[in-house]
Design a protein around this motif. Sequence first.
Motif, PDB file in Angstrom:
ATOM      1  N   UNK A 151      -3.868   0.700  -9.928  1.00 54.74           N
ATOM      2  CA  UNK A 151      -4.540   1.646  -8.597  1.00 54.74           C
ATOM      3  C   UNK A 151      -4.334   3.184  -9.202  1.00 54.74           C
ATOM      4  N   UNK A 152      -2.837   3.226  -8.481  1.00 52.33           N
ATOM      5  CA  UNK A 152      -2.558   5.184  -8.585  1.00 52.33           C
ATOM      6  C   UNK A 152      -3.190   5.611  -9.852  1.00 52.33           C
ATOM      7  N   UNK A 153      -2.580   4.946 -10.812  1.00 54.06           N
ATOM      8  CA  UNK A 153      -3.248   5.409 -11.757  1.00 54.06           C
ATOM      9  C   UNK A 153      -4.761   6.345 -12.121  1.00 54.06           C
ATOM     10  N   UNK A 169       0.237   8.041  -3.305  1.00 54.57           N
ATOM     11  CA  UNK A 169       0.608   7.492  -2.547  1.00 54.57           C
ATOM     12  C   UNK A 169       0.419   6.770  -1.057  1.00 54.57           C
ATOM     13  N   UNK A 170      -1.399   7.275  -1.163  1.00 54.43           N
ATOM     14  CA  UNK A 170      -1.517   6.448  -0.561  1.00 54.43           C
ATOM     15  C   UNK A 170      -2.186   4.845  -0.489  1.00 54.43           C
ATOM     16  N   UNK A 171      -1.521   4.279  -1.492  1.00 51.23           N
ATOM     17  CA  UNK A 171      -1.776   3.297  -2.341  1.00 51.23           C
ATOM     18  C   UNK A 171      -0.828   2.270  -2.128  1.00 51.23           C
ATOM     19  N   UNK A 172      -0.672   1.133  -1.197  1.00 53.90           N
ATOM     20  CA  UNK A 172       0.911   0.780  -0.959  1.00 53.90           C
ATOM     21  C   UNK A 172       0.151  -0.576  -1.114  1.00 53.90           C
ATOM     22  N   UNK A 173       1.436  -1.451  -1.292  1.00 51.06           N
ATOM     23  CA  UNK A 173       1.249  -3.206  -1.089  1.00 51.06           C
ATOM     24  C   UNK A 173       1.980  -3.037   0.017  1.00 51.06           C
ATOM     25  N   UNK A 174       1.483  -4.593   0.493  1.00 49.36           N
ATOM     26  CA  UNK A 174       1.898  -5.331   1.706  1.00 49.36           C
ATOM     27  C   UNK A 174       1.925  -6.848   1.998  1.00 49.36           C
ATOM     28  N   UNK A 175       3.465  -7.367   2.793  1.00 51.36           N
ATOM     29  CA  UNK A 175       2.907  -8.305   2.633  1.00 51.36           C
ATOM     30  C   UNK A 175       4.489  -9.231   1.455  1.00 51.36           C
ATOM     31  N   UNK A 176       4.595 -10.770   2.015  1.00 51.02           N
ATOM     32  CA  UNK A 176       5.685 -10.978   1.932  1.00 51.02           C
ATOM     33  C   UNK A 176       5.397 -11.478   0.140  1.00 51.02           C
TER      34      UNK A 176
END
Length: 323
Positions: free
Chosen positions: A301-303, A310-317
Amino acid sequence: MRSLPGNHMASSETIRILNIQRMSTEDGPGLRTTVFFKGCPLRCEWCHNPESLSYSLEKEWIETSCIRCLICLKHCPEGALSLVDGQIIINRNLCSQCRKCVVNCPTEAMKALGVDKDVDWLFQDLIKDKAYFGTSGGVTFSGGEALIQAKAAAVLAEKLKSAGIKVAIDTCGHVPYHHFEMLLPHVEMFLYDLKLIDSKQHEALTKEPNQLILDNLIRLNQAKKTIWIRTPIIPGATDNETNITGIASFIKENQICFERWELCAFNNLGKDKYRRLGIPWRYDEAKLMEKKTMEQLTMAARKVFGDEERRIIWTGATRLEEN
Ligand code: SF4
Ligand code: SF4
């Protein structure tokens, strides 16, 4: 669009909710109180809040709390309850939602799902939390889908804003745009779900195409509100680079001004809820996502925007590494 039962847009005085969750850190910035509205226009196969899908008032049976006294069976005027192999079975076709089983159960094993709350009652309840919101927190309307009850939601949001409380809307986007317009004057930000960029896949997995959702986001972008995009990363459904880069390209081409885009790793917390509701769930045995998959999708996604995005992150377990 799915027609939901109930006159959910008629009232500006009551809101049908599931529950209110306090001290949440996952429903927008800062510490938040989240109001879960009942009813949703989508039917995502992976939904981990199945009790929020239907606008109807429902109930669930909690096996571990039940002492098998059968008081509920005796009070049921419709003969909708039966004991089969130690399990209380609810025949949803016969049930008239009178809730006599809920009221008479001595252990709260028969639990009501959904309650109609007066907007003024909700306001008085939510305002109690103002002290812990600080400068960034506030109230989030989630669900289900808050915007199917937009008229009453707007009245509540206006009251909260007048009291100095910031309101966020967590939305699937699949509502007529005028529902957004009712809330816009009173709301700080939107948490906006983009699940699948291919409309046919979207329809296959959520029961609705995605055109309205995409069109609404383009229009909402003009309103200059803070937007967080959220994409659930679901094994075998949304977890491929074609989907993620497709969503990224849509965001970029339409110059959607987002503050953050979260790729939210699948969680299996809905498992017990489906069991209690007696509904089979295709993700019952699904494993959590692998960390490396989440990282790869985030990088993909960042590419599209540039490697330093850096606005694109992943979250969760994620699942433990397998040797
Ligand atoms: S009344 Fe409650 S505790 Fe008794 S059998 Fe029914 S659900 Fe179980
Ligand atoms: S809500 Fe009323 S009709 Fe439905 S199962 Fe309970 S007692 Fe029976």
